[in-house]
Enzyme design. Structure first.
Site, PDB file in Angstrom:
ATOM      1  N   CYS A  52       0.849  -1.189   0.000  1.00 42.90           N
ATOM      2  CA  CYS A  52       0.000   0.000   0.000  1.00 42.90           C
ATOM      3  C   CYS A  52       0.891   1.249   0.000  1.00 42.90           C
ATOM      4  O   CYS A  52       1.711   1.421  -0.908  1.00 42.90           O
ATOM      5  CB  CYS A  52      -0.936  -0.068   1.199  1.00 42.90           C
ATOM      6  SG  CYS A  52      -2.068   1.313   1.427  1.00 42.90           S
TER       7      CYS A  52
ATOM      8  N   ASP B 151      -8.407  -3.325  -7.705  1.00 45.11           N
ATOM      9  CA  ASP B 151      -7.843  -2.119  -7.080  1.00 45.11           C
ATOM     10  C   ASP B 151      -7.752  -1.022  -8.145  1.00 45.11           C
ATOM     11  O   ASP B 151      -6.668  -0.696  -8.640  1.00 45.11           O
ATOM     12  CB  ASP B 151      -6.470  -2.441  -6.499  1.00 45.11           C
ATOM     13  CG  ASP B 151      -5.914  -1.327  -5.627  1.00 45.11           C
ATOM     14  OD1 ASP B 151      -6.597  -0.295  -5.470  1.00 45.11           O
ATOM     15  OD2 ASP B 151      -4.801  -1.502  -5.100  1.00 45.11           O
TER      16      ASP B 151
ATOM     17  N   HIS C 237      -7.467  -4.125  -3.144  1.00 51.05           N
ATOM     18  CA  HIS C 237      -6.317  -3.514  -2.466  1.00 51.05           C
ATOM     19  C   HIS C 237      -6.144  -4.183  -1.103  1.00 51.05           C
ATOM     20  O   HIS C 237      -7.108  -4.544  -0.449  1.00 51.05           O
ATOM     21  CB  HIS C 237      -6.590  -2.013  -2.284  1.00 51.05           C
ATOM     22  CG  HIS C 237      -5.411  -1.216  -1.840  1.00 51.05           C
ATOM     23  ND1 HIS C 237      -4.403  -0.827  -2.688  1.00 51.05           N
ATOM     24  CD2 HIS C 237      -5.069  -0.736  -0.616  1.00 51.05           C
ATOM     25  CE1 HIS C 237      -3.510  -0.138  -2.023  1.00 51.05           C
ATOM     26  NE2 HIS C 237      -3.885  -0.070  -0.756  1.00 51.05           N
TER      27      HIS C 237
END
Length: 292
Positions: free
Chosen positions: A181, A228, A259
């Site tokens: 991330c 995502d 995600h």
């Protein structure tokens, strides 16, 4: 460069003898700190107990900071024979006072409700919060929407790599990084500074400007969730740049994965099959690239 089973590959082909498995090991772990641009940077260090110099891996946390999941990932790398260092990039007093776990959770929930990451829309949502939450959550949202000192944090990671090279348990010429991330983007940013032999980025934002990838010296592996959409919107720019600058590059998109699919502490986003396959892929990648 080619496409194999949905995987984009652009790599230097090595003989099978170059892919060396590292024996699994018992580990020791502790909190340490090292000097970075932010001052003393706290970090979680996990080391195989068996002697000898090993490749080092910098494990870079997601937006929620150095949580137990990140430490667990560092331990997993150590058990595979790597010396793993997980810096707390939010450990400086300036950031720690704002980016608390509670504030981050509330700020991320607020941002997820928005159709896009727009500061004006975010401020409208912040105004709806109870008065006691507005200041803390508002300051956190402002940080997340562009107020993070990413250049300084990248330099803290460069200092982390330098710290690893000073350890007798680390092979100074074999340093990799991996991030998730926010940490995925920071992993790419670290690689752009040079001196990293193998970079892995899980669903990370591209470096800005994208031309920074020209400075990447080692190999790059990027892993994405098929659902995502915000991150995936810019994958084509990274692929084009890596091909243009003739870098050792591979990527994998996991259909149906969102995600944060690797995070087994988040039951909402965790996807077991994608997480297991991506972990195996990372280990194969490091065994190809982090070799003497």
């Amino acid at each position: 460069m080619g496409l194999e089973g949905g995987i984009l590959l652009c790599e230097r082909r090595l003989s099978p003898k170059a892919v060396a498995a590292i024996p699994r090991s018992a580990i020791t772990s502790e909190m340490v700190d090292y000097r970075g641009e932010s001052g003393n940077v706290p970090a979680y260090l996990s080391i195989p107990r068996e002697g000898g110099a090993r490749p080092g891996v910098i494990v870079i946390h997601a937006i929620f900071g150095l949580v137990d999941h990140t430490k667990d990932v560092a331990d997993r790398f150590a058990r595979e024979g790597y010396v793993a260092l997980a810096p707390n990039l939010f450990g400086s007093p300036e950031l720690a006072s704002v980016l608390t776990p509670v504030n981050l959770q509330k700020a991320m929930r607020l941002l997820f409700r928005l159709p896009r990451r727009d500061p004006v829309l975010a401020r409208q949502e912040i105004a709806k919060l109870p008065e006691g939450e507005r200041a803390g959550v508002g300051a956190t949202v402002e940080r997340l929407l562009g107020g993070l000192p990413k250049e300084r944090l990248t330099h803290d990671l460069v200092a982390g790599a330098a710290y690893l090279r000073t350890l007798p348990s680390v092979h100074a010429g074999l340093i990799g990084c991996v991030g998730f991330c926010f940490g995925g983007g920071m992993s790419l940013s670290l690689a752009c500074e040079g001196g990293i032999q193998a970079c892995v980025a899980f669903y990370g934002e591209n470096p800005t400007p994208i031309e920074r990838v020209q400075k990447i010296e080692g190999a790059l592996s990027c892993l994405y969730g098929g659902d995502d959409m915000r991150i995936n919107a810019d994958i084509d720019k990274l692929v084009k740049a890596m091909a243009e600058y003739k870098k050792d590059f591979e990527m994998r998109i996991y259909p149906g994965a969102p995600h944060d699919f690797f995070n087994d502490r988040n039951p909402t986003t965790y996807r077991e099959a994608a997480a297991k396959e991506s972990w195996d892929r990372v280990l194969r990648f490091y065994r190809r690239t982090l070799i003497a």
